[in-house]
Design an enzyme around this catalytic site. Sequence first.
Site, PDB file in Angstrom:
ATOM      1  N   ASP A  16       0.828  -1.211   0.000  1.00 29.62           N
ATOM      2  CA  ASP A  16       0.000   0.000   0.000  1.00 29.62           C
ATOM      3  C   ASP A  16       0.861   1.259   0.000  1.00 29.62           C
ATOM      4  OD1 ASP A  16      -1.976  -1.850   0.281  1.00 29.62           O
ATOM      5  OD2 ASP A  16      -2.842  -1.012   2.114  1.00 29.62           O
ATOM      6  N   ASP A  65      11.460   3.402  12.870  1.00 30.12           N
ATOM      7  CA  ASP A  65      10.754   2.170  13.209  1.00 30.12           C
ATOM      8  C   ASP A  65       9.590   2.537  14.118  1.00 30.12           C
ATOM      9  OD1 ASP A  65      11.874  -1.075  13.303  1.00 30.12           O
ATOM     10  OD2 ASP A  65      10.127  -0.486  14.481  1.00 30.12           O
ATOM     11  N   SER A  91       1.796  -7.351   9.109  1.00 27.28           N
ATOM     12  CA  SER A  91       0.512  -7.431   8.414  1.00 27.28           C
ATOM     13  C   SER A  91       0.025  -8.857   8.154  1.00 27.28           C
ATOM     14  CB  SER A  91       0.613  -6.671   7.082  1.00 27.28           C
ATOM     15  OG  SER A  91       1.494  -7.358   6.211  1.00 27.28           O
ATOM     16  N   SER A 136      -8.464  -2.705   9.675  1.00 26.45           N
ATOM     17  CA  SER A 136      -8.637  -3.909   8.845  1.00 26.45           C
ATOM     18  C   SER A 136      -9.994  -4.575   9.069  1.00 26.45           C
ATOM     19  CB  SER A 136      -7.528  -4.896   9.215  1.00 26.45           C
ATOM     20  OG  SER A 136      -7.823  -6.176   8.717  1.00 26.45           O
ATOM     21  N   GLU A 138     -10.299  -7.556   9.322  1.00 26.11           N
ATOM     22  CA  GLU A 138     -10.061  -8.642  10.284  1.00 26.11           C
ATOM     23  C   GLU A 138     -10.631  -8.287  11.652  1.00 26.11           C
ATOM     24  OE1 GLU A 138      -8.278 -11.916  10.088  1.00 26.11           O
ATOM     25  OE2 GLU A 138      -9.184 -11.460   8.167  1.00 26.11           O
ATOM     26  N   TYR A 159      -3.401 -10.400  15.491  1.00 25.35           N
ATOM     27  CA  TYR A 159      -3.358  -9.282  14.532  1.00 25.35           C
ATOM     28  C   TYR A 159      -4.607  -8.415  14.684  1.00 25.35           C
ATOM     29  CZ  TYR A 159      -3.767  -6.833  10.054  1.00 25.35           C
ATOM     30  OH  TYR A 159      -3.941  -5.863   9.077  1.00 25.35           O
TER      31      TYR A 159
END
Length: 337
Positions: A16, A65, A91, A136, A138, A159
Amino acid sequence: MPTSRSAMITGVTGQDGSYLAELLLSKGYQVHGMVRRSSAFNTSRIDHLHMGGKANPNFFLHYGDLADAGSLRDILDLAQPDEIYNLGGQSHVRVSFDQPEYTMEVNGTAVLRFLEALRFHLKHGGKAARFYQAGSSEMFGRAKPPQNEGTRFEPRSPYAVAKVAAHHEVVNYRESYGLFLCNGILFNHESPRRGENFVTRKITRAAARIKLGLEHRLTLGNLEPRRDWGFAGDYVEAMWRMLQQEEPDDYVIATGVSNSIRGFLDLAFATVGLDWHEFVDTDPRFLRPSEVDDIEGDASKARDLLGWKPTMDFASLVEMMVEADLELARTEIRTEG
Ligand code: NAP
Ligand code: F7E
């Protein structure tokens, strides 16, 4: 059209991030990408933007980071972004079961760290930036489809739990401090740049390589789950549109059409004129301790308020990915002589 706006992207080396960097550069933004240190080159998806004769003078890379607050503050200070896109993260859902703590650190706690860095930046005279968080589908887990912004989160993996935490952190900071923060709740989106261990790319790559004799078998896990698959290029446009609204809000981005892994196999192998049943094995090592069975998004809010809709349907997406993998396989054959 903006000519001097500045954007910061975490996860710029990912699928992305690379499409979003192209989109923002095409709109005249100065783009600051955060790259994490790696022992091997990790910039192949963005090399065309920063290397060689076609290097874009508005594209800047910085080491950093999400686990390191200092690097976040430094990049904010240097880039003074108008818009921040937080796409960085661990991810892979299956991997999150192997690395749950790390996944929570980078996908959940790091969002809090970033929001605090943003507050610090503002307190010390930094430019106010709008913030996009990569949420997400998810997060919906086993909630019945179609899922929209009002659907309850029922996460099924470390996740997803971390992404739910990040979602609430963003809402809380928006309500508490009046910051312009948006959650995008994006359903699966794919492209020829998709990582090779996600199921779509694993399939298109194998179909191409089996067709050209570079491989002979493909081993997968559960073939029954359904996913709402769209094209990543369309989805980064939606991210940008969210940050151009008058008020910050959360949006589901999806095609509204779902297919099973079997359906994906049918189309991908048909594109190369093969029957997948002859080449595919299943192995429990690719199964997840808990699965998300059925995901299909209702993106009416994004359609009505952002004017966003997908441009690529499922069949065209699969065909594009297979064609790209055929080209890569042919190049490999030519190179190896
Ligand atoms: P991706 O291709 O796996 O890219 C992830 C990016 O995050 C890479 O640039 C990676 O760097 C970077 N990253 C990983 N750990 C990091 C850390 N500790 N600090 C800084 N950067 C780090 O994922 P994607 O498909 O582009 O997805 C982008 C974001 O959207 C992710 O947060 C993902 O969870 C979320 N999302 C994706 C989808 C989808 O279907 N693609 C759907 C919903 C949400 P390296 O290149 O060095 O590994
Ligand atoms: O799995 C099944 C697997 O890993 C899709 C990420 O971008 O989208 C992605 O997460 C389905 C699952 O994507 C294999 O069990 C079968 O049901 O391609 P995937 P994902 O888990 O949906 C969401 C929206 C994100 O946010 C994530 O960042 O395919 N499956 N066999 C397999 N999956 C993989 N990876 N490998 C297999 O061999």
